[in-house]
Design an enzyme around this catalytic site. Structure first.
Site, short mmCIF file in Angstrom:
data_model
loop_
_atom_site.label_atom_id
_atom_site.label_comp_id
_atom_site.label_asym_id
_atom_site.label_seq_id
_atom_site.Cartn_x
_atom_site.Cartn_y
_atom_site.Cartn_z
N HIS A 58 0.84 -1.20 0.00
CA HIS A 58 0.00 0.00 0.00
C HIS A 58 0.88 1.25 0.00
CE1 HIS A 58 -3.32 2.64 1.65
NE2 HIS A 58 -2.25 3.27 2.12
N GLU A 59 1.88 1.28 0.88
CA GLU A 59 2.77 2.46 0.96
C GLU A 59 3.61 2.61 -0.30
OE1 GLU A 59 2.49 4.72 3.16
OE2 GLU A 59 1.00 3.56 4.27
N HIS B 221 1.88 4.44 -3.07
CA HIS B 221 1.95 5.90 -2.99
C HIS B 221 3.21 6.41 -3.71
CE1 HIS B 221 -1.48 6.25 -0.47
NE2 HIS B 221 -0.92 5.75 0.63
N GLU C 199 -5.92 7.00 -0.56
CA GLU C 199 -5.88 5.82 0.29
C GLU C 199 -6.65 4.67 -0.34
OE1 GLU C 199 -3.94 5.41 2.79
OE2 GLU C 199 -3.25 7.48 2.72
#
Length: 302
Positions: free
Chosen positions: A144-145, A148, A219
């Site tokens: 997930h990070e 980004h 997100e």
């Protein structure tokens, strides 16, 4: 030759929102400088030097300031072999360069990414997160990070947040220092003492809203991209549920320290439960995130 795009699923909606946010942030700079120049015509060289310095600081140092504020400490593969190994696997899956790897000494279970580009990116996990998650759950969070970083929304958030944070600091200093009690008269310095906190308050409010609107969408985009890359949306859903449940057991004082950086975190330190509070929330609700991951899991199983 430029490097090929990573294997993270592209998101045109996210790209459009990032372009809009950066345009409006740039417009804030123009308005900020314009108002100061109009009010203090004889001081334009000083104003241009100050705003130019802020712009340079925002672009070159915003990621370091954010990482420092959140307590990130870069670690080597020997110091954190499991964390490095997980990020190595994600980089291989995504076909993207490895970011700097860091750990933050905090019992708040969370993770974040900062950086102006893939070359300067840093991905950090807290000791509380590393202690609580299973390997597959940690992989989902770090994927997930890394999303980004791949989508470059972390760069937009890092740069965009800097102006708002700076404006907020100036506003608080003005209130505490009693700038508003100064009597400017015709003194340019006195006028400046009144103008700076007023303009800063407006800049902070607009930056606050811009980063909140972008943050909620990014997100969901990162959840979706991480689930598709790893092929295990259930692991990310499990991590979300576990971390959200653990937040209630963290001392309020620790959560308050983390709250100013909610826009960077995997999960906010405090979740807005009221409808009005959700308008200003940095993240979508847990239910929204789990519902999206459930749909992705159903699609993948087909």
């Amino acid at each position: 030759m430029p490097r090929a795009r990573s294997r993270y699923a592209p998101d045109r909606g996210l790209t459009g929102r990032m372009v809009t946010t950066m345009f409006l942030i740039g417009l804030l700079y123009v308005v900020f400088v314009g108002v100061l120049l109009a009010a203090l015509r004889g001081s334009w060289p000083v104003i241009l030097i100050i705003t130019g310095g802020l712009f340079i600081a925002q672009f070159w140092f915003s990621d370091r300031i954010a990482a420092y504020g959140m307590g990130a400490r870069e670690v080597t593969p020997e110091q954190a072999p499991e964390l490095h190994g997980t990020i190595d696997r994600i980089c291989a899956l995504a076909d993207m360069p490895k970011p700097k790897v860091a750990i933050a000494e905090s019992d708040v279970p969370n993770a974040f990414a900062t950086g102006r580009s893939e070359r300067t990116a840093l991905v950090c996990a807290t000791t509380g997160l590393l202690r609580r998650l299973e390997p597959e759950e940690l992989e989902g969070v770090l994927a997930h990070e890394m999303s980004h970083v791949a989508h470059r929304d972390v760069a937009v958030m890092t740069i965009a947040s800097f102006l708002g944070v700076l404006a907020g600091i100036i506003t608080r200093i003005a209130l505490w220092g009693g700038f508003a009690r100064s009597r400017p008269g015709n003194d340019p310095a006195g006028i400046l003492l009144l103008l700076i906190p007023l303009i800063s308050a407006v800049v902070y409010a607009i930056s606050f809203l811009l980063t909140r609107l972008l943050s909620r969408y990014r997100e969901l985009s990162a959840d979706r991209a991480a689930a598709l890359l790893t092929g295990r949306p259930s692991a990310l859903a499990s991590a979300l549920t576990k971390v959200s449940g653990q937040m209630a057991r963290i001392p309020t004082e620790d959560l308050r320290k983390a709250e100013p950086y909610n826009a960077f975190y995997f999960l906010p330190a405090f979740s807005a439960k009221e409808s009005i509070g959700r308008i200003f929330s940095t993240h979508p609700t847990l239910e929204q995130r789990l519902d999206q991951l459930s749909r992705i899991s159903t699609d993948l199983s087909r």
